[in-house]
Design an enzyme around this catalytic site. Structure first.
Site, mmCIF file in Angstrom:
data_model
loop_
_atom_site.group_PDB
_atom_site.id
_atom_site.type_symbol
_atom_site.label_atom_id
_atom_site.label_comp_id
_atom_site.label_asym_id
_atom_site.label_seq_id
_atom_site.Cartn_x
_atom_site.Cartn_y
_atom_site.Cartn_z
ATOM 1 N N ASP A 20 -30.313 -6.142 -36.841
ATOM 2 C CA ASP A 20 -31.424 -5.493 -36.152
ATOM 3 C C ASP A 20 -30.920 -4.419 -35.198
ATOM 4 O O ASP A 20 -31.506 -3.334 -35.096
ATOM 5 C CB ASP A 20 -32.310 -6.519 -35.426
ATOM 6 C CG ASP A 20 -31.519 -7.616 -34.740
ATOM 7 O OD1 ASP A 20 -30.492 -8.033 -35.273
ATOM 8 O OD2 ASP A 20 -31.932 -8.068 -33.654
ATOM 9 N N ASP A 44 -30.076 -3.893 -49.041
ATOM 10 C CA ASP A 44 -31.260 -3.320 -49.689
ATOM 11 C C ASP A 44 -32.073 -2.515 -48.685
ATOM 12 O O ASP A 44 -32.525 -1.400 -48.962
ATOM 13 C CB ASP A 44 -32.093 -4.457 -50.281
ATOM 14 C CG ASP A 44 -33.301 -3.964 -51.044
ATOM 15 O OD1 ASP A 44 -33.190 -2.945 -51.756
ATOM 16 O OD2 ASP A 44 -34.372 -4.589 -50.924
ATOM 17 N N LYS A 74 -26.036 -11.192 -39.551
ATOM 18 C CA LYS A 74 -26.984 -11.866 -38.661
ATOM 19 C C LYS A 74 -26.446 -13.258 -38.337
ATOM 20 O O LYS A 74 -27.165 -14.265 -38.331
ATOM 21 C CB LYS A 74 -28.374 -11.946 -39.318
ATOM 22 C CG LYS A 74 -29.494 -12.398 -38.382
ATOM 23 C CD LYS A 74 -29.763 -11.446 -37.234
ATOM 24 C CE LYS A 74 -30.928 -11.937 -36.385
ATOM 25 N NZ LYS A 74 -31.115 -11.118 -35.166
#
Length: 343
Positions: A212, A236, A177
């Protein structure tokens, strides 16, 4: 006579002892040469030793450097931290390896064969958190600090590339990100890019994707990916998402790999609501045991175990209730053991 291999065994909580017994039956049928040292952790550790991670358990893993464990329950309240996180920190298990492969065909997604490699020690999981009081509200402001290091990124990314190449994978995708978290995940991305150019460019493909967008693409077209490599929190989330593509956590094994120890596990919960009913699906832990066999270079036994699981599910049609079948844990295990011995 084959050399015996010391290993720590943690049956765990809830359905843990049931799926561990089933897995041991499969390993015994394979004549896997493990000498087990049984230890406790999780809720069982609190009840018997006053600690979810007793010293005897830590000492055992430090001696054997190898462990197989069932799911652990973190006790509510009392300030207890996750035993799983503590184990990773204690033994510097920096790489979380989560393969997901379709075993039962014909689902919403088919022919899935993905690996998520998750950094296991850094990021927001370091737990550097605190509250700031304003007026009479002691929890008025919550703050968390994520820490990623160049050394941690290099260690994990090198493991991921080496594992991908050794297992015949075609592409590694770095998930980040860095468009927003320019420092925290930017260091991970730039480390991967530098390492790829310097060491792996002529050996395997690499691309990058924002977290995303990656989640969306996994739902739309998971077959475009091969090996996903990412930071702790993103890993995770993505590892569970990828497990969902193959039927859920009951089909997904996990390994935590460090320089001096390796712990193999079922990553699903302890399912206390069905504990003792004899209906638990042991496949995730059995597949984790196959990863453990690979780790100690018993690849022939690992392959036999995976093939027996496949045949039991798809040829014999023996499946537990969560997979649409009627078999209980014992019936599935007996069918699997028969496959191993006669296959």
């Amino acid at each position: 006579m084959s050399m015996r291999i010391p290993a720590t065994l943690i049956p765990g909580d809830g359905i843990g002892p049931e799926i561990v017994d089933a897995t041991l039956a499969a390993l015994d049928a394979l004549e896997a040469p493990f000498d087990w040292d049984r230890q406790i952790a999780g809720l069982g550790g609190v009840k018997l030793a006053g600690d979810p991670l007793p010293q005897a358990t830590l000492d055992s893993i430090r001696r054997t450097r190898l462990a197989l464990k069932g799911p652990l329950e973190t006790p509510s309240g009392g300030g207890y931290r996750s035993s799983n996180v503590r184990l990773r920190e204690e033994f510097k298990l920096y790489a979380n390896l989560r393969p997901s492969q379709t075993i039962i065909p014909g689902g919403r997604y088919d022919k899935i064969d993905l690996v998520v490699v998750r950094e296991n020690l850094e990021g927001l999981y370091t737990g550097y958190e605190h509250f700031i009081q304003i007026d009479n509200d002691p929890h008025a402001v919550a703050m968390a600090t994520g820490v990623n290091t160049r050394q941690g990124a290099r260690r994990l990314i090198e493991f991921a590339f080496e594992h991908a190449i050794a297992t015949g994978r075609k592409k590694v995708t770095i998930v980040h990100k860095a468009n927003i978290m320019k420092a925290l995940t930017g260091i991970f991305l730039e480390t991967a890019q530098e390492m790829y150019e310097r060491k792996y460019k002529d050996r395997i493909l690499m691309d990058t994707v924002i977290i995303d967008a990656c989640a969306m693409k996994l739902v739309l077209n998971p077959w475009q990916f091969d090996v996903l490599v990412t930071t702790n929190l993103f890993g995770d989330i993505l590892s569970d998402l990828v497990a969902g593509l193959i039927g859920g956590l009951g089909m997904a094994p996990g390994a935590n790999i460090g320089a001096d120890a390796a712990i193999f596990e079922a990553v699903h919960g302890s399912a206390p609501d069905i504990a003792g009913k004899g209906i638990a699906n042991p496949i995730a832990l059995m597949l984790a045991a196959a990863m453990m066999l690979d780790h100690v270079k018993l690849t022939d036994k690992a392959t036999r175990l995976r093939k027996a699981i496949d045949a039991t599910l798809n040829i014999d049609k023996v499946r537990t209730g969560d997979l649409g079948g009627t078999a209980n844990t014992t019936a599935f295990t007996q069918a699997l053991v028969s496959r191993i011995k006669n296959g």
